[in-house]
Design a protein around this motif. Structure first.
Motif: not given
Ligand code: MN
Length: 234
Positions: A9-15
């Motif tokens: 699974p790709p890493p979660r999006a982040w800010a």
């Protein structure tokens, strides 16, 4: 019984978080439409008759500050929309407006990039807004300032310029639904979760972007957002 994934699974999006190396892991991006009267009017609506509305962008539409964003396909009218972004630190459903600010982690400047021609067509035909709002790289945003750093901005200049030309210049005090009202209303539709972002709507002055444009956008007290529009994919 289910053990491994078919693919990693790709890493979660982040800010990014202002003044920190910590990342704010993003669950969903909610957006408010029609939340400044002068913008409702420039879009041909009547703010006394139409309430703000909600829509979403995919979490991985986030683009960090300083990025080059390829001009997206299927549009000849890509628009900028500077917005205050609210970052949620505590989830919940049916959150009371009086309690809503206790669910906020912080605030950032975002640009709700919009394929305006596709949005106009969708409005006319009564179709969904997904292709006009939820495309790749459609959510550039600057670092989040925590409430401890910045408080809860309610009376602050919000502006956007393209190259050296000011296009949007308004004040957060002109929001139709305030941040507590947005959180209260949104949480009647969805159970908010830690990591949600809410784009709170744009003031008037939205307009087109072309390849080579440098977009700079700010809200007093928060990190300025800057990104460039570059050539689209072949
Ligand atoms: Mn918007």
């Amino acid at each position: 019984m289910y053990a491994s994934y078919v693919f990693s699974p790709p890493p979660r999006a982040w800010a990014a978080v202002h003044g920190s190396n910590d990342r704010f892991s993003v669950h969903r991006i909610y957006c408010v439409g029609r939340n400044y009267a002068a913008h409702v009017q420039e879009m041909g609506g009547d703010p006394s008759r139409e309430l703000p509305i909600f829509f979403m962008k995919p979490a991985d539409a986030i683009v960090g500050n300083g990025s080059d964003i390829p001009y997206p396909p299927h549009t000849q009218n890509l628009h900028h929309e500077v917005e205050l972004v609210v970052a949620i630190s505590k989830g919940g459903a049916n959150i009371a407006a009086e309690d809503a600010l206790s669910h906020v982690y912080g605030y950032a400047v975002g640009n709700d990039l919009t394929r305006r021609d596709l949005q106009a067509e969708a409005r006319e035909k009564g179709q969904p807004w997904d292709t006009s709002k939820g495309f790749d790289n459609a959510a550039p945003m600057a670092a989040i300032h925590t409430v401890e750093q910045v408080g809860h901005p309610v009376d602050a200049r919000i502006w956007l310029k393209v190259n050296d030309e000011i296009r949007q210049d308004a004040n957060l005090s002109q929001l139709i639904w305030s941040v507590p009202e947005i959180i209260a209303e949104l949480s009647t539709y969805y159970t908010l979760q830690q990591g949600d972002l809410i784009f709170t709507g744009t003031p008037d002055g939205v307009g087109p972007l072309v390849q080579g444009d440098v977009v700079t956008a700010g809200i007093y007290g928060l990190d300025t957002l800057q990104h460039r529009i570059v050539a689209g994919r072949e």
